[in-house]
Design a protein around this motif. Sequence first.
Motif, short mmCIF file in Angstrom:
data_model
loop_
_atom_site.label_atom_id
_atom_site.label_comp_id
_atom_site.label_asym_id
_atom_site.label_seq_id
_atom_site.Cartn_x
_atom_site.Cartn_y
_atom_site.Cartn_z
N ALA A 8 0.82 -1.21 0.00
CA ALA A 8 0.00 0.00 0.00
C ALA A 8 0.85 1.26 0.00
O ALA A 8 0.39 2.32 -0.45
CB ALA A 8 -0.93 0.00 1.21
N THR A 9 2.07 1.15 0.49
CA THR A 9 2.93 2.34 0.59
C THR A 9 4.06 2.34 -0.44
O THR A 9 4.91 3.24 -0.40
CB THR A 9 3.55 2.44 2.00
OG1 THR A 9 4.33 1.26 2.26
CG2 THR A 9 2.47 2.56 3.06
N VAL A 10 4.07 1.39 -1.35
CA VAL A 10 5.13 1.32 -2.36
C VAL A 10 5.30 2.61 -3.16
O VAL A 10 6.42 3.03 -3.44
CB VAL A 10 4.92 0.11 -3.29
CG1 VAL A 10 5.62 0.30 -4.63
CG2 VAL A 10 5.46 -1.15 -2.63
N PRO A 11 4.21 3.28 -3.56
CA PRO A 11 4.42 4.53 -4.30
C PRO A 11 5.26 5.55 -3.55
O PRO A 11 6.03 6.29 -4.15
CB PRO A 11 2.98 5.03 -4.52
CG PRO A 11 2.15 3.80 -4.53
CD PRO A 11 2.78 2.91 -3.49
N VAL A 12 5.11 5.58 -2.22
CA VAL A 12 5.92 6.50 -1.43
C VAL A 12 7.33 5.96 -1.25
O VAL A 12 8.32 6.68 -1.40
CB VAL A 12 5.27 6.74 -0.04
CG1 VAL A 12 6.19 7.60 0.82
CG2 VAL A 12 3.92 7.41 -0.20
#
Length: 239
Positions: free
Chosen positions: A189-193
Motif C-alpha cells: 500500500a505504501t510502495v508509491p511513497v
Amino acid sequence: MTSPSIPSRGRPARLDRAKTVETALELLDEVGLEALTMRRLAERLGVRAGALYRHFTTKQDLLTAMAERMLGDVQASPEAADWAGRLRALARALRRALLAHRDGARVFGGTHSVGPHTLAFAESVVGVLREAGFGDEDAGRTLMTLVNFTLGHTLEEQAAAAPHEDGAPDDPGRLRSAVQAGPYPHLAATVPVLTSADFDAHFEFALDLQVEGLRRLRSGAEWVLPCVDRGAEKRKAGP
C-alpha cells in the motif's frame, strides 16, 4: 587560511593547505570518493604524494578538512521569524551543502571536525534552541538528532542517484517487485511513497516531525520523552 608562498629558485612551490582542500573537493566531484586517493590528488597538484602528508597525516585528516570546508558554504536564511523556521532553515542549508559535492555526505560522515565552520553551524543550531527556551540537554540532543538525520537522509539520497556497477542508478522496481511478490500488503500500500524519488518531500516530512515533536516538548511537562530519565541525568551530573 595560509597565503601561497613564492617558491625559491630551483625548488617546487610549497603546498597551500586551503588550495589543497579546494582541489580535493574538485577532484571528488569528478571521480567520487572511492577514486579520491592521496596519490591522485598529488598528481593533480603537481607534487609528490609525500608532500601532502605535511598537512594531512592520513586520508581521514584530509576528509575532515574537506568536511569542514563544505560547511563553510552553509548559509541559512535569517528571515524566519520564529525558532522553528530558523531550525528548518539550518537543516536545509546543511543538506544543500552536502548535496553540493559528489559523495558529500559520505565525506562528512564520521569526520567530527572541530573547525570554525563546523562549530559555527553547531553554535547556530544550539543558539536557536536555547534562545527559544529549550534546556541545555534538549538543545544538545536536538543538535545531534538534526545533524544525524540530515546526514543519513543525504547519504541515502546520494546513494540512490549514484550509478551501480552496470552504470545505472538504483532501480526502485526491484523493491516494488519484491514487495508485490510476497505477503506484504501493508508495504504494498505504501510502495508509491517508498519508491518515490521526491527526496525534498521525504526530507520535509521528517523535518516537520522533528519540529512538531520539539513544539510539544517545549509546551510543557505533559509530554516527556520516555527514553530520557531526566532525574538520572541530574544525578549523574552531581550537585
